[in-house]
Write a protein that holds these residues in place. Sequence first.
Motif, PDB file in Angstrom:
ATOM      1  N   SER A 185      -5.983   6.442   6.743  1.00  0.00           N
ATOM      2  CA  SER A 185      -5.223   6.805   5.815  1.00  0.00           C
ATOM      3  C   SER A 185      -4.512   5.375   5.647  1.00  0.00           C
ATOM      4  O   SER A 185      -4.489   4.269   5.166  1.00  0.00           O
ATOM      5  N   ILE A 186      -4.396   5.411   3.616  1.00  0.00           N
ATOM      6  CA  ILE A 186      -4.230   4.967   2.593  1.00  0.00           C
ATOM      7  C   ILE A 186      -2.862   4.358   2.873  1.00  0.00           C
ATOM      8  O   ILE A 186      -2.905   5.655   1.859  1.00  0.00           O
ATOM      9  N   ILE A 187      -2.161   4.092   2.081  1.00  0.00           N
ATOM     10  CA  ILE A 187      -0.515   3.857   1.852  1.00  0.00           C
ATOM     11  C   ILE A 187      -0.892   2.327   0.058  1.00  0.00           C
ATOM     12  O   ILE A 187      -1.017   1.638  -0.044  1.00  0.00           O
ATOM     13  N   GLU A 188      -0.362   3.926  -0.753  1.00  0.00           N
ATOM     14  CA  GLU A 188      -0.302   2.831  -1.803  1.00  0.00           C
ATOM     15  C   GLU A 188       0.861   2.739  -1.968  1.00  0.00           C
ATOM     16  O   GLU A 188       2.239   3.221  -2.130  1.00  0.00           O
ATOM     17  N   VAL A 189       1.222   0.951  -2.955  1.00  0.00           N
ATOM     18  CA  VAL A 189       2.387   0.732  -2.953  1.00  0.00           C
ATOM     19  C   VAL A 189       2.551   0.479  -3.829  1.00  0.00           C
ATOM     20  O   VAL A 189       1.153  -0.392  -4.745  1.00  0.00           O
ATOM     21  N   PRO A 190       3.529   0.320  -5.015  1.00  0.00           N
ATOM     22  CA  PRO A 190       3.983  -1.249  -6.035  1.00  0.00           C
ATOM     23  C   PRO A 190       2.781  -2.226  -5.180  1.00  0.00           C
ATOM     24  O   PRO A 190       3.041  -3.759  -4.259  1.00  0.00           O
ATOM     25  N   ILE A 191       2.886  -3.220  -6.829  1.00  0.00           N
ATOM     26  CA  ILE A 191       2.421  -4.598  -6.098  1.00  0.00           C
ATOM     27  C   ILE A 191       3.180  -5.237  -6.158  1.00  0.00           C
ATOM     28  O   ILE A 191       4.824  -4.874  -7.207  1.00  0.00           O
ATOM     29  N   GLY A 192       3.216  -6.509  -6.070  1.00  0.00           N
ATOM     30  CA  GLY A 192       5.357  -6.649  -5.067  1.00  0.00           C
ATOM     31  C   GLY A 192       5.675  -6.443  -3.641  1.00  0.00           C
ATOM     32  O   GLY A 192       6.693  -7.084  -3.287  1.00  0.00           O
ATOM     33  N   THR A 193       5.440  -5.658  -3.500  1.00  0.00           N
ATOM     34  CA  THR A 193       5.187  -4.733  -2.399  1.00  0.00           C
ATOM     35  C   THR A 193       5.247  -5.939  -0.809  1.00  0.00           C
ATOM     36  O   THR A 193       4.073  -6.502  -0.486  1.00  0.00           O
ATOM     37  N   ILE A 194       6.515  -6.211   0.375  1.00  0.00           N
ATOM     38  CA  ILE A 194       5.852  -6.969   1.137  1.00  0.00           C
ATOM     39  C   ILE A 194       6.101  -5.946   2.194  1.00  0.00           C
ATOM     40  O   ILE A 194       7.379  -5.029   2.725  1.00  0.00           O
ATOM     41  N   VAL A 195       5.311  -6.411   3.355  1.00  0.00           N
ATOM     42  CA  VAL A 195       5.072  -5.469   4.917  1.00  0.00           C
ATOM     43  C   VAL A 195       6.201  -6.366   5.728  1.00  0.00           C
ATOM     44  O   VAL A 195       5.306  -7.993   5.997  1.00  0.00           O
ATOM     45  N   LYS A 196       6.411  -6.068   6.354  1.00  0.00           N
ATOM     46  CA  LYS A 196       7.617  -7.177   7.239  1.00  0.00           C
ATOM     47  C   LYS A 196       7.996  -6.417   9.008  1.00  0.00           C
ATOM     48  O   LYS A 196       7.291  -4.423   8.989  1.00  0.00           O
ATOM     49  N   ASP A 197       7.821  -6.806  10.224  1.00  0.00           N
ATOM     50  CA  ASP A 197       8.258  -6.120  11.301  1.00  0.00           C
ATOM     51  C   ASP A 197      10.056  -5.731  11.154  1.00  0.00           C
ATOM     52  O   ASP A 197      10.638  -5.934  10.604  1.00  0.00           O
ATOM     53  N   ILE A 198      10.006  -5.045  12.224  1.00  0.00           N
ATOM     54  CA  ILE A 198      11.343  -4.370  11.951  1.00  0.00           C
ATOM     55  C   ILE A 198      12.744  -5.739  12.997  1.00  0.00           C
ATOM     56  O   ILE A 198      13.261  -5.982  12.554  1.00  0.00           O
TER      57      ILE A 198
END
Length: 328
Positions: free
Chosen positions: A89-102
Motif C-alpha cells: 500500500s503506497i501513500i503518495e505525499v508532497p515533497i517536504g512531508t515529515i512522518v512522526k509518531d504520536i
Amino acid sequence: MYSYLNKFTDFIKIYCRSGNGGSGIIHFRKEKFLGGPDGGDGGKGGNIIIRGNNKLFTIYHLKSKKHIIAEDGKTGGRNRITGSNGKDSIIEVPIGTIVKDICSNIIIEILNNNEEKILLFGGKGGKGNCHFKNSLCKTPFYSEKGESGKEFIFVLELKLLADVGLIGLPNSGKSTLISMITSSKPKIDNYPFTTLNPNIGVLNYKNFKKIVIADIPGIIKGASKGKGLGFEFLKHIQRNKILFLILSAEVIDYKKSYNLIINELNVFDQKIFKKKRLLVISKSDLLDQEFKYEIIKELPIFEKYIFISSFSKEGLYELIYYICNILS
C-alpha cells in the motif's frame, strides 16, 4: 504552469497496518515413489510505503483515507508452491512531508520526488510442511502460520519545499503577485486574511522547468506566538530557498511594518535570516518618484529592495530574473 490546490492540508493522523504473512500448508504428494510432504510456504504480507510526489502540494487527499491497510500474503499451495505476496500500500505525499509518531518524534522525511521509504514491513509467510521433513519425521503434519502485520498511528506534517516564499502583512499584495507570475488563482479581496491557507503556484520560465512559489498567509504582531494565522503557517517558510518580504505602498509607517515582519520571523526561527531575501514594495503604481525616494530613506541600507506593481507590471520581469539568478 500548474494550478494551485485550494484544499490545503498540512497535518493529518493516519492509521496504518501492513499485511499479514500467508500461512504455509500441510500437504503430501501421493504419486508412487514421489510421495512426501510438499506443502508450500505462505506469501509475504504487503508493506506500507510512503512515496514523494512533486505534483502534490497538500496532503488533503488523505483526509478521506485515514486507514491505510496493505494486502495479506496468500496461503501456500501444493507442490511446494509459495503463495503470492500481498500488494504493498503506497501513500503518495508532497515533497517536504515529515512522518512522526504520536509523541512528535520524527521518523523519516521525504525530500525528493519518487523517494520511497517503508513505514511498516509486511509479516513473513509461514513455512509449509515440506520444510519439516527429517530422518526422524518423514511425514510432518505441521506448518507455520504467517507472521502478523504491524500496525501504527503516524502523524504526517507538511513543510512546503517551495523555491520562493512570499511573506508580508495582510493585504500586502502577495496573492495578486502570485496570480500574476504563476497560474495560481487565489482569492483576492480588499480585507485582511483573504488568504487563509498557503497558495501554491508554479512559474515556468525559459530553462527553468518549474519554480514553486508559496504565498504564506498574512503575518500580524504576535504571529510567532500563535496570534492570527501566522503561527500555523510560518513553518512553511523554513524550507523556502528565497524569501520575499512584501510591503504594500499603502502602509502608513514602512519602517514599523518592516520591523514587525522581521521581529516575528526572528522570534519564530533565527535561521530564516540566513536565506536569500528581497524586500518587495508592492502597489508601486500608487507612488510617484519623489514618494519612492522617501520610502527608500526609511528602509535598512543593507536590505535589497525592488518596487513592483501587479497593475502596471513594473518590476515583475526584474523580480523573475532575480529568482532565476539565485536558483541557477
